[in-house]
Scaffold this motif. Sequence first.
Motif, PDB file in Angstrom:
ATOM      1  N   LYS A 525       0.851  -1.186   0.000  1.00 13.45           N
ATOM      2  CA  LYS A 525       0.000   0.000   0.000  1.00 13.45           C
ATOM      3  C   LYS A 525       0.883   1.232   0.000  1.00 13.45           C
ATOM      4  O   LYS A 525       1.905   1.286   0.684  1.00 13.45           O
ATOM      5  CB  LYS A 525      -0.909   0.007   1.226  1.00 13.45           C
ATOM      6  N   GLY A 526       0.496   2.233  -0.800  1.00 14.94           N
ATOM      7  CA  GLY A 526       1.281   3.452  -0.878  1.00 14.94           C
ATOM      8  C   GLY A 526       0.411   4.659  -1.120  1.00 14.94           C
ATOM      9  O   GLY A 526      -0.740   4.543  -1.546  1.00 14.94           O
ATOM     10  N   VAL A 527       0.942   5.838  -0.846  1.00 11.62           N
ATOM     11  CA  VAL A 527       0.252   7.104  -1.087  1.00 11.62           C
ATOM     12  C   VAL A 527       1.109   7.913  -2.052  1.00 11.62           C
ATOM     13  O   VAL A 527       2.261   8.255  -1.738  1.00 11.62           O
ATOM     14  CB  VAL A 527       0.027   7.892   0.222  1.00 11.62           C
ATOM     15  N   LEU A 528       0.574   8.218  -3.230  1.00  6.39           N
ATOM     16  CA  LEU A 528       1.315   8.942  -4.257  1.00  6.39           C
ATOM     17  C   LEU A 528       1.392  10.425  -3.934  1.00  6.39           C
ATOM     18  O   LEU A 528       0.739  10.918  -3.000  1.00  6.39           O
ATOM     19  CB  LEU A 528       0.641   8.734  -5.613  1.00  6.39           C
ATOM     20  N   LEU A 529       2.180  11.157  -4.708  1.00  6.45           N
ATOM     21  CA  LEU A 529       2.364  12.586  -4.454  1.00  6.45           C
ATOM     22  C   LEU A 529       1.062  13.370  -4.589  1.00  6.45           C
ATOM     23  O   LEU A 529       0.891  14.406  -3.951  1.00  6.45           O
ATOM     24  CB  LEU A 529       3.412  13.141  -5.427  1.00  6.45           C
ATOM     25  N   ASP A 530       0.145  12.901  -5.452  1.00  5.70           N
ATOM     26  CA  ASP A 530      -1.137  13.584  -5.596  1.00  5.70           C
ATOM     27  C   ASP A 530      -2.172  13.099  -4.576  1.00  5.70           C
ATOM     28  O   ASP A 530      -3.359  13.328  -4.733  1.00  5.70           O
ATOM     29  CB  ASP A 530      -1.692  13.407  -7.016  1.00  5.70           C
ATOM     30  N   ARG A 531      -1.692  12.379  -3.524  1.00  2.00           N
ATOM     31  CA  ARG A 531      -2.495  11.920  -2.389  1.00  2.00           C
ATOM     32  C   ARG A 531      -3.444  10.776  -2.736  1.00  2.00           C
ATOM     33  O   ARG A 531      -4.299  10.412  -1.930  1.00  2.00           O
ATOM     34  CB  ARG A 531      -3.284  13.084  -1.758  1.00  2.00           C
ATOM     35  N   ARG A 532      -3.300  10.192  -3.894  1.00  2.00           N
ATOM     36  CA  ARG A 532      -4.095   9.006  -4.208  1.00  2.00           C
ATOM     37  C   ARG A 532      -3.494   7.794  -3.511  1.00  2.00           C
ATOM     38  O   ARG A 532      -2.280   7.602  -3.509  1.00  2.00           O
ATOM     39  CB  ARG A 532      -4.138   8.760  -5.711  1.00  2.00           C
ATOM     40  N   VAL A 533      -4.376   6.968  -2.944  1.00  2.00           N
ATOM     41  CA  VAL A 533      -3.927   5.726  -2.325  1.00  2.00           C
ATOM     42  C   VAL A 533      -3.809   4.668  -3.424  1.00  2.00           C
ATOM     43  O   VAL A 533      -4.735   4.466  -4.205  1.00  2.00           O
ATOM     44  CB  VAL A 533      -4.900   5.265  -1.228  1.00  2.00           C
ATOM     45  N   ALA A 534      -2.677   3.998  -3.475  1.00  2.00           N
ATOM     46  CA  ALA A 534      -2.400   3.068  -4.558  1.00  2.00           C
ATOM     47  C   ALA A 534      -1.942   1.724  -4.009  1.00  2.00           C
ATOM     48  O   ALA A 534      -1.444   1.623  -2.886  1.00  2.00           O
ATOM     49  CB  ALA A 534      -1.335   3.639  -5.493  1.00  2.00           C
ATOM     50  N   ALA A 535      -2.154   0.696  -4.825  1.00  2.00           N
ATOM     51  CA  ALA A 535      -1.571  -0.626  -4.564  1.00  2.00           C
ATOM     52  C   ALA A 535      -0.383  -0.763  -5.505  1.00  2.00           C
ATOM     53  O   ALA A 535      -0.541  -0.665  -6.728  1.00  2.00           O
ATOM     54  CB  ALA A 535      -2.587  -1.728  -4.808  1.00  2.00           C
ATOM     55  N   ILE A 536       0.801  -0.981  -4.954  1.00  2.00           N
ATOM     56  CA  ILE A 536       2.028  -1.002  -5.748  1.00  2.00           C
ATOM     57  C   ILE A 536       2.597  -2.412  -5.721  1.00  2.00           C
ATOM     58  O   ILE A 536       2.990  -2.919  -4.666  1.00  2.00           O
ATOM     59  CB  ILE A 536       3.047   0.020  -5.210  1.00  2.00           C
ATOM     60  N   LYS A 537       2.617  -3.038  -6.881  1.00  2.00           N
ATOM     61  CA  LYS A 537       3.067  -4.421  -6.990  1.00  2.00           C
ATOM     62  C   LYS A 537       4.539  -4.446  -7.397  1.00  2.00           C
ATOM     63  O   LYS A 537       4.919  -3.943  -8.458  1.00  2.00           O
ATOM     64  CB  LYS A 537       2.221  -5.173  -8.016  1.00  2.00           C
ATOM     65  N   ARG A 538       5.344  -5.032  -6.521  1.00  2.00           N
ATOM     66  CA  ARG A 538       6.781  -5.134  -6.778  1.00  2.00           C
ATOM     67  C   ARG A 538       7.069  -6.556  -7.249  1.00  2.00           C
ATOM     68  O   ARG A 538       6.994  -7.508  -6.476  1.00  2.00           O
ATOM     69  CB  ARG A 538       7.557  -4.813  -5.507  1.00  2.00           C
ATOM     70  N   LEU A 539       7.398  -6.679  -8.535  1.00  2.00           N
ATOM     71  CA  LEU A 539       7.612  -7.997  -9.107  1.00  2.00           C
ATOM     72  C   LEU A 539       8.994  -8.529  -8.760  1.00  2.00           C
ATOM     73  O   LEU A 539       9.926  -7.769  -8.478  1.00  2.00           O
ATOM     74  CB  LEU A 539       7.448  -7.947 -10.631  1.00  2.00           C
TER      75      LEU A 539
END
Length: 802
Positions: A525-539
């Motif tokens: 789980k991450g929060v981008l610079l524009d404050r959107r909450v994102a799911a970040i998949k690290r392969l």
Amino acid sequence: MDRTVGFFVLALLLTCYPSSSETYDTLSEGSSLSVEKSNDVLISANGIFSAGFYQVGNNTFCFAIWFTKSSGATTVWMANRDQPVNGRGSKLSLLRNGNLILTDAGKIMVWMINTVSTSSARLQLLNTGNLVLYAWEKTVIWQSFDSPTDTLLPHQILTKDTSLISSRSQSNYSSGFYKLFFDSDNVIRLLFNGTEVSSIYWPDPSLVTWDAGRSTYNNSRIAVFDSLGYYRASDDLAFRSADFGAGPQRRLALDFDGNLRMYSLEETRGTWSVSWQAISQPCQIHGICGPNSLCSYIPAYGRGCSCMPGFKIVNSTDWSYGCAPETDIACNQTEVGFFPLPHVQLYGYDYGHYPNYTYESCENLCLQLCKCKAFLLNFSDGLYDCYPKTLLLNGFSSPNYPGTMYLKLPKASLFPRYDPLEEFTMNCSGNTRYIQLDRTYRKGHENGPLKFLLWFAYVLGVLEGVTVLLVWLFLFRVHHDPVSTMQGYILVANGFKRFSYAELKKATRGFTQEIGRGGGGVVYKGVLLDRRVAAIKRLKEANQGEAEFLAEVSTIGRLNHMNLIETWGYCIEGKHRLLVYEYMEHGSLAQKLSSNTLDWEKRFQIALGTARGLAYLHEECLEWVLHCDVKPQNILLDSDYQPKVADFGMSKLRNRGGLDNSSFSRIRGTRGYMAPEWVFNLPITSKVDVYSYGIVVLEMVTGKSPTAIPDTDAQGETEQRGLIKWVRDRKNGIGARGSWIEGILDPVMQGGCDMRQLEILISVALECVEEDRDSRPTMSQIVEKLVRPEERPELEGYLTLS
């Protein structure tokens, strides 16, 4: 003194005469809307639609209706699309005699509704998006629904007297080359109507009417769709949107590329998603690339055009002009030869059909005909068919097409360097948001010295901007890897954002909050610079992880559906491969099943939404997509528990028609959800996803993992057979209807189910897990069985079938 008095009298008259609308959705008699006043807009009572002047070019406007809540103000109707008006002095006026007129720069009338001196008139924008001119309270004199441009709205009827005309391009709203209409045989068709040639391309012109699912035996010629997304025409054409049901705003549009699509609006983001489209293979649309050119679909680039060997592009900004020959082709047989183009088809303009011809006989036939430009040699039923071509139109290249086109060229040009990617994309440097239209107006007195100073400042500014741009490009080239930069160009063109590894590491706080894990990598789980909450998949950094990354990016970059996960961007730096998704508040279906928080209604909607997403992958996107790893862990749930199919790392793109011969280098999927085809090395088709979907549904209904019930008869081939056998035994072993269902039902749902829906869902799931793949339904058939809508009562009166 006289001039001062004149100005005073004119100002007094303008003040006394009403010039703008006094209400939000209604323009009263004697009022007008001005192009120069941004608030001169009619807004429907529900706030969904707006009507006013819409900018279509530099200082050019059309009077239009658009969706208020969509990003980019999506237009649905225009009054003067082929004659825009000036940005100063133009007005839409409802005169006191009831006439509605649109004037250009206050002088030229470009559009008019003549009411023959009707009093008590008013113009109102309704909640349906229909702009209606009334007289005497409720008498309809005119309405925009009777004269559509390129879009239909729910309950707007297409008749024998109306049609949809596409726009010229994405930035040019004037009338284009494509038309949706009822033909003289009562069948609704799509027509390419070019400047020199025209042809029908939908339904497939190679099919007779009944084989295309249409009927000529009707006398109404009416088509309409309702707010639920159900479309029906009097020629038996009927379909439902992928998200069928109440909820989103919808529109049916004939796009500038010649495809007819239904769109659904996601109001929270203001974005549109395709919920149905008429043509899945874009290169089958006629005229899309112009004469003497080929349309090709390449996954890394999308659809594009290229000139045939021996031809050159006519207009680098508009492929509809096609290509022109580089040299003249003589009629002398000794001066020409033939260049082979495998897997290329040119639809139409055959000199004739010559069955059982050899290559030599077909070549001689084309040599003897001066107007023969090429010939097609197609092998079918053990024989070769010869088709000499008099024009090179509607060309497309497809690896699945068995024929070869032989292009007549001068012998000096028989060995050209032919690269289909060389001209695949056009020069769009001049394709700005607004185009410059040819508009001429009388100019007033100009100040010469002032004009010179303005031009000098403008040129100086341009030079400064070019200098800054060149410096920026130099620094960018120095600091970026050329290979990854090119990949970035391709993906950014598809709407992605390229993130840096440092940016994503910061967003995830050093990859500390893990929310999921699979064979391809870990999700944080991450929060981008524009404050959107994102799911970040690290392969994974191994080769397998990189391969999955490239497969996933190339696949999901072209998919757009409400039941598919939305991807925001990617990262590729050194060994790092990451994908950035929208974050799903309720995690995966697997997590919720284990927590026992899903009631029956949620489970049924998850089953239905997942089926819609997979049906889109299999049958509605540009190429068939096999997911190959359908399981609860890859079905994510948003804040409303709506499902979104995710994780396309194991997906397999297959051209339509080539699935039966598909081959995979290795087994794909997850144990417990894999179809028998994987184990027994049988051809892989979309039915492997159907099988996995059936296992997921059985797991949702019973609450049992597919590996929880061992199969004593199975010898390790498919672990999930224990669950299937257990359900079937209970269905067949107890005669009383309903009792067997209660015996397999997840205890969490006991007493709170719609038994009819439940029985249908279990029956569908058991059909999905048949050993014989041909006995399994398609995903679209599954959607049909789960939805089972009753006949729409609101269509009565719209459709009269004979």
